[in-house]
Scaffold this active site. Structure first.
Site, PDB file in Angstrom:
ATOM      1  N   CYS A  66       0.817  -1.205   0.000  1.00  0.00           N
ATOM      2  CA  CYS A  66       0.000   0.000   0.000  1.00  0.00           C
ATOM      3  C   CYS A  66       0.859   1.266   0.000  1.00  0.00           C
ATOM      4  O   CYS A  66       1.967   1.262   0.523  1.00  0.00           O
ATOM      5  CB  CYS A  66      -0.881   0.019   1.222  1.00  0.00           C
ATOM      6  SG  CYS A  66      -1.840  -1.468   1.430  1.00  0.00           S
ATOM      7  N   ARG A 109       5.204   0.296  -6.112  1.00  0.00           N
ATOM      8  CA  ARG A 109       5.131  -0.529  -4.912  1.00  0.00           C
ATOM      9  C   ARG A 109       4.200  -1.725  -5.089  1.00  0.00           C
ATOM     10  O   ARG A 109       4.241  -2.652  -4.290  1.00  0.00           O
ATOM     11  CB  ARG A 109       4.641   0.314  -3.735  1.00  0.00           C
ATOM     12  CG  ARG A 109       5.631   1.348  -3.286  1.00  0.00           C
ATOM     13  CD  ARG A 109       5.035   2.239  -2.229  1.00  0.00           C
ATOM     14  NE  ARG A 109       4.572   1.476  -1.087  1.00  0.00           N
ATOM     15  CZ  ARG A 109       5.282   1.258   0.020  1.00  0.00           C
ATOM     16  NH1 ARG A 109       6.484   1.761   0.117  1.00  0.00           N
ATOM     17  NH2 ARG A 109       4.801   0.557   1.007  1.00  0.00           N
ATOM     18  N   TRP A 151      -2.967  -2.695  -1.555  1.00  0.00           N
ATOM     19  CA  TRP A 151      -2.538  -4.055  -1.926  1.00  0.00           C
ATOM     20  C   TRP A 151      -3.266  -4.972  -0.963  1.00  0.00           C
ATOM     21  O   TRP A 151      -2.991  -4.966   0.242  1.00  0.00           O
ATOM     22  CB  TRP A 151      -1.023  -4.151  -1.773  1.00  0.00           C
ATOM     23  CG  TRP A 151      -0.400  -5.386  -2.326  1.00  0.00           C
ATOM     24  CD1 TRP A 151      -0.053  -5.623  -3.617  1.00  0.00           C
ATOM     25  CD2 TRP A 151      -0.007  -6.558  -1.596  1.00  0.00           C
ATOM     26  NE1 TRP A 151       0.533  -6.850  -3.745  1.00  0.00           N
ATOM     27  CE2 TRP A 151       0.558  -7.451  -2.512  1.00  0.00           C
ATOM     28  CE3 TRP A 151      -0.092  -6.939  -0.261  1.00  0.00           C
ATOM     29  CZ2 TRP A 151       1.048  -8.699  -2.153  1.00  0.00           C
ATOM     30  CZ3 TRP A 151       0.392  -8.187   0.102  1.00  0.00           C
ATOM     31  CH2 TRP A 151       0.956  -9.051  -0.832  1.00  0.00           C
ATOM     32  N   ASN A 207      -2.019   2.199   5.871  1.00  0.00           N
ATOM     33  CA  ASN A 207      -1.082   1.137   5.489  1.00  0.00           C
ATOM     34  C   ASN A 207      -0.821   0.295   6.723  1.00  0.00           C
ATOM     35  O   ASN A 207      -0.671   0.842   7.817  1.00  0.00           O
ATOM     36  CB  ASN A 207       0.275   1.721   5.051  1.00  0.00           C
ATOM     37  CG  ASN A 207       0.237   2.287   3.657  1.00  0.00           C
ATOM     38  OD1 ASN A 207      -0.796   2.279   3.008  1.00  0.00           O
ATOM     39  ND2 ASN A 207       1.371   2.788   3.197  1.00  0.00           N
ATOM     40  N   GLY A 208      -0.696  -1.012   6.542  1.00  0.00           N
ATOM     41  CA  GLY A 208      -0.395  -1.881   7.677  1.00  0.00           C
ATOM     42  C   GLY A 208      -1.540  -2.843   7.935  1.00  0.00           C
ATOM     43  O   GLY A 208      -2.420  -3.022   7.087  1.00  0.00           O
ATOM     44  N   GLU A 258      20.625 -15.269  -7.310  1.00  0.00           N
ATOM     45  CA  GLU A 258      20.035 -13.965  -7.627  1.00  0.00           C
ATOM     46  C   GLU A 258      19.562 -13.936  -9.090  1.00  0.00           C
ATOM     47  O   GLU A 258      18.488 -13.409  -9.397  1.00  0.00           O
ATOM     48  CB  GLU A 258      21.055 -12.851  -7.345  1.00  0.00           C
ATOM     49  CG  GLU A 258      20.678 -11.469  -7.836  1.00  0.00           C
ATOM     50  CD  GLU A 258      19.373 -10.909  -7.265  1.00  0.00           C
ATOM     51  OE1 GLU A 258      18.789 -11.523  -6.353  1.00  0.00           O
ATOM     52  OE2 GLU A 258      18.924  -9.877  -7.774  1.00  0.00           O
ATOM     53  N   LYS A 316      15.729 -13.197 -10.323  1.00  0.00           N
ATOM     54  CA  LYS A 316      15.395 -12.107 -11.260  1.00  0.00           C
ATOM     55  C   LYS A 316      14.544 -12.642 -12.402  1.00  0.00           C
ATOM     56  O   LYS A 316      13.551 -12.059 -12.786  1.00  0.00           O
ATOM     57  CB  LYS A 316      16.701 -11.520 -11.794  1.00  0.00           C
ATOM     58  CG  LYS A 316      16.981 -10.104 -11.778  1.00  0.00           C
ATOM     59  CD  LYS A 316      16.821  -9.195 -10.636  1.00  0.00           C
ATOM     60  CE  LYS A 316      16.001  -9.514  -9.482  1.00  0.00           C
ATOM     61  NZ  LYS A 316      16.388  -8.957  -8.212  1.00  0.00           N
ATOM     62  N   GLU A 371      10.958 -13.570 -11.203  1.00  0.00           N
ATOM     63  CA  GLU A 371      10.122 -12.425 -10.844  1.00  0.00           C
ATOM     64  C   GLU A 371       9.512 -11.734 -12.035  1.00  0.00           C
ATOM     65  O   GLU A 371       8.338 -11.391 -12.019  1.00  0.00           O
ATOM     66  CB  GLU A 371      10.984 -11.361 -10.150  1.00  0.00           C
ATOM     67  CG  GLU A 371      11.321 -11.630  -8.747  1.00  0.00           C
ATOM     68  CD  GLU A 371      12.131 -10.464  -8.218  1.00  0.00           C
ATOM     69  OE1 GLU A 371      11.595  -9.724  -7.391  1.00  0.00           O
ATOM     70  OE2 GLU A 371      13.295 -10.282  -8.633  1.00  0.00           O
ATOM     71  N   HIS A 405      24.240 -35.023  -7.990  1.00  0.00           N
ATOM     72  CA  HIS A 405      23.532 -35.616  -6.851  1.00  0.00           C
ATOM     73  C   HIS A 405      22.017 -35.538  -7.016  1.00  0.00           C
ATOM     74  O   HIS A 405      21.286 -35.633  -6.035  1.00  0.00           O
ATOM     75  CB  HIS A 405      23.992 -34.928  -5.561  1.00  0.00           C
ATOM     76  CG  HIS A 405      25.465 -35.107  -5.340  1.00  0.00           C
ATOM     77  ND1 HIS A 405      25.998 -36.260  -4.822  1.00  0.00           N
ATOM     78  CD2 HIS A 405      26.507 -34.303  -5.650  1.00  0.00           C
ATOM     79  CE1 HIS A 405      27.319 -36.143  -4.786  1.00  0.00           C
ATOM     80  NE2 HIS A 405      27.647 -34.963  -5.290  1.00  0.00           N
ATOM     81  N   LYS A 431       6.978  -3.716  -3.920  1.00  0.00           N
ATOM     82  CA  LYS A 431       8.349  -3.249  -3.760  1.00  0.00           C
ATOM     83  C   LYS A 431       8.828  -3.387  -2.326  1.00  0.00           C
ATOM     84  O   LYS A 431       9.927  -3.832  -2.068  1.00  0.00           O
ATOM     85  CB  LYS A 431       8.468  -1.789  -4.217  1.00  0.00           C
ATOM     86  CG  LYS A 431       9.877  -1.221  -4.141  1.00  0.00           C
ATOM     87  CD  LYS A 431      10.813  -1.923  -5.107  1.00  0.00           C
ATOM     88  CE  LYS A 431      12.260  -1.514  -4.970  1.00  0.00           C
ATOM     89  NZ  LYS A 431      13.164  -2.461  -5.643  1.00  0.00           N
TER      90      LYS A 431
HETATM   91  C1  F6R Z   1      13.704  -8.989  -5.622  1.00  0.00           C
HETATM   92  C2  F6R Z   1      13.387  -8.065  -4.566  1.00  0.00           C
HETATM   93  C3  F6R Z   1      13.017  -8.615  -3.235  1.00  0.00           C
HETATM   94  C4  F6R Z   1      13.636  -7.745  -2.137  1.00  0.00           C
HETATM   95  C5  F6R Z   1      13.133  -8.217  -0.762  1.00  0.00           C
HETATM   96  C6  F6R Z   1      13.763  -7.433   0.368  1.00  0.00           C
HETATM   97  O1  F6R Z   1      14.022  -8.332  -6.797  1.00  0.00           O
HETATM   98  O2  F6R Z   1      13.395  -6.875  -4.754  1.00  0.00           O
HETATM   99  O3  F6R Z   1      13.386  -9.950  -3.102  1.00  0.00           O
HETATM  100  O4  F6R Z   1      15.026  -7.828  -2.210  1.00  0.00           O
HETATM  101  O5  F6R Z   1      11.740  -8.073  -0.709  1.00  0.00           O
HETATM  102  O6  F6R Z   1      13.462  -6.089   0.267  1.00  0.00           O
HETATM  103  P1  F6R Z   1      14.264  -5.014   1.095  1.00  0.00           P
HETATM  104  O7  F6R Z   1      15.673  -5.027   0.610  1.00  0.00           O
HETATM  105  O8  F6R Z   1      13.583  -3.713   0.843  1.00  0.00           O
HETATM  106  O9  F6R Z   1      14.182  -5.456   2.536  1.00  0.00           O
END
Ligand code: F6R
Length: 613
Positions: A2, A27, A74, A100-101, A488, A492, A495, A511, A608
């Protein structure tokens, strides 16, 4: 997740509110809404879907007021719908609230309010807030000048859980009251104009002077004044922080997508993160933390705790810490760490990484660590964010605002700052690995220009994306730091292209997972560790023999005859190589997503910053 925006000043509120919501779209959200006060009545425009739908409503043209609140939702409690979208009103339509929350005791409060005669129109936890405010407002003395603020204060005392709220009242139409607990909220000021937001980028084009609210803060904002209250409802003085992010940094600046822009910003974000912490032939300078040789020599273990990409940045940094300090390092996921009763005490140093600084599980894990007496360091990209206020010390990455949901420049900045921290610790400890330390320092200073070189080499990646974009499964393999970057790379791709993929340590293939390799399966390999070239090449040859097609990211001399698709990256010590080797895979994920016609910056179901558990 949110987002919140608010405005009070001399201009028309609705365009500013919509503009702020558009800035927060990154976000992730499923519905949006705004409320303003028109002729002493609250007008609410809200709906499921994008902010554009609110912007295109014809009613918005009739909103003239200079005060308003706005929200992107959200869904957590109740499906995405018009009824569940914020702002929410109390039954008498006197108070409007965005939130928010999560209100954890909303069922109990709903029962209480129903018994007091209130009805509920939505499935949200939020709707209790305006009704509670109304309940307390009606009990306050009629002509008390603090009636509104007292009612909000009493209502929030009843709330359990997390909240950042904005409240409007049609009876006191010259003010907005805001409050926060465990969910971020800031107020920007520019003369008489006040801008409220859950995230700084939403208001950065209007002002750089930002008040960052603490947990428990409540603020009454009018055109002329702001009164700040602390958690005990005592009036406090607050000074704004000067935020040095450039408003343009929160725009696409000619790029098709934020993610692409942020990938290309990496030479700059790495350089800014190095900043004055490292100068040629000098010791690393971390004036922001105060860690002594005596303390470091006594610690038994370092933990690095984070979620998602930030956790993978921790994994990619484990080797450099262990190599330079000889202190064992464990990397853990925040949501696991907080519940698994880790063996930590005052002899454990714990580094928490969070780009946003607002990730609920990371904040909870940090509080838990402090309760055990461990020293804590926050690594964050957002000034004044929650983890930075909880931790003993904070080390900022200076990546600039990261808007795309998929993290790119934050990851490389996090590894950069962790590498510098490892070097700093080695210097504090008086390590005798002088040559290695000097070489690594020189290599770090060269990273920005080497990142630029990697970014020039995109043709093969674009072509490879066209070949693989319809595939269902991919594998990423590597050893050591190359394995860390494989994780990583795999995240990526998942996602933003919705292709399933797995990362494996190259030596683990035999294995089990090699059973999945058959004709035309794609395997992406990383080879940047000089000591492990032969073994890693053999692992890739084993998958080629079984029909796989490969893409290899390397800075070693590997034969093009065996591997037709090689992306060569500049030479760098394997302890730092993830900072460069991840870049081609960020680009590949981006190109695959574009081939599929997906929304790169706003992947489905993702947000985000994950401010709920
Ligand atoms: C992936 C991504 C998420 C964040 C995770 C932690 O691309 O962005 O996996 O890395 O949600 O977020 P922060 O760093 O804001 O705690």
């Amino acid at each position: 997740m949110c987002g919140i925006v608010g405005y009070i000043g001399n201009s028309k509120a609705s365009p500013i509110l919509i503009n702020g919501l558009l800035k927060l779209e990154y976000r992730g959200y499923d519905s949006a809404g705004i409320a303003t006060i028109e002729n002493n009545n609250i007008s609410v425009l809200k709906n499921k879907g994008r902010v554009k739908e609110i912007q295109n409503m014809k009613e918005i043209n009739y909103l003239e007021s200079n005060i308003g609140i706005a929200h992107t939702r959200w869904a957590t409690h109740g499906k995405p719908s018009r009824e569940n979208a914020h702002p929410h009103l109390d039954n008498s339509k006197t108070f409007a609230v965005v939130h928010n929350g999560i209100i954890e005791n909303h069922e109990e409060l709903t029962t209480f309010l129903k018994n007091a005669g209130y009805n509920f129109l939505s499935e949200t936890d939020t709707e209790v807030i305006p009704n509670l405010i109304h309940y307390y407002y009606s009990k306050e003395e009629n002509n008390s000048k603090d009636r509104f603020v007292n009612a909000v204060r009493k209502a929030i005392l009843d709330l359990k859980g997390s909240y950042a709220i904005e409240v409007l009242s049609s009876l006191e139409s010259d003010r907005i009251i805001v409050a926060r607990k465990d969910s971020p909220l800031v107020i920007g000021i520019n003369g008489d104009e006040k801008y409220i937001a859950s995230d700084i980028p939403a208001i950065l084009e209007y002002t750089n002077n930002i008040y960052i609210l603490n947990d428990g803060d409540l603020v009454e904002i009018t055109n002329k004044a702001m009164t700040f209250y602390d958690e005990n409802f005592k009036i406090i003085e607050k000074t704004p922080e000067l935020i040095t992010w450039d408003a343009k940094a929160a725009d696409k600046n000619g790029y098709e997508d934020f993610m692409l822009k942020e990938i290309y910003e990496q030479p700059t974000s790495i350089r800014e993160t190095i900043g004055t912490r490292l100068r040629p032939n000098e010791k690393c300078d971390f004036s922001e933390i105060n860690i002594s040789k005596e303390y470091l020599s006594g610690i038994s273990r370092i933990y690095i705790v984070a979620c998602g990409t930030a956790m993978y940045a921790g994994l990619a940094s484990k080797a450099i810490f262990e190599r330079l300090t000889s202190i064992p390092v464990e990397v853990d996921i925040s949501s696991e760490f907080r519940y698994r009763e880790p063996l930590i005490d005052e002899n454990t140093l714990i580094i928490f990484i969070s780009q946003s600084g607002e990730t609920a599980d990371t904040i909870a894990a940090l509080k838990n660590a402090k309760a055990h007496g461990s020293k804590t360091i926050a690594v964050s990209n957002v000034i004044g964010s929650s983890i930075t206020r909880e931790a003993d010390f904070t080390v900022y990455t200076h990546a600039g605002p990261e808007i795309a949901v998929a993290s790119t420049k934050a990851y490389t900045s996090q590894i950069t700052v962790l590498a510098l921290l490892a070097l700093h610790f080695a210097e504090i400890l008086g390590s005798n690995e002088k040559e290695l330390i000097n070489n690594l320092k020189n290599e770090i200073l060269e990273l920005p220009s080497k990142a630029s070189i990697v970014l020039e080499n995109t043709e093969l990646l674009k072509a490879f994306a066209k070949i693989i974009y319809n595939e269902k499964d991919l594998f990423f393999i590597g050893r050591g730091t190359d394995y860390a970057v494989s994780l990583e790379a795999s995240l990526k791709l998942k996602e933003i292209s919705y292709i399933h993929s797995e990362a494996y340590q190259s030596g683990e293939l035999k294995h089990g997972p090699i059973a999945l390799i058959e004709d035309d399966v794609t395997v992406v390999g990383f080879i940047t560790d000089r000591r492990l070239v032969d073994k890693s090449v053999s692992n890739l040859q084993e998958v080629i023999t079984r029909g796989a097609k490969t893409l290899l990211i390397t800075n070693q001399d590997v034969s093009q005859d065996v591997f037709p698709n090689i992306v060569n990256i500049p030479k760098v010590n394997h302890l730092l190589s993830p900072i460069l080797s991840v870049i081609p895979l960020q680009l590949l994920a981006y190109y695959v997503s574009k081939e599929k016609g997906l929304d790169v910056d706003k992947p489905r179901n993702l947000a985000k910053s994950v401010t709920v558990e």
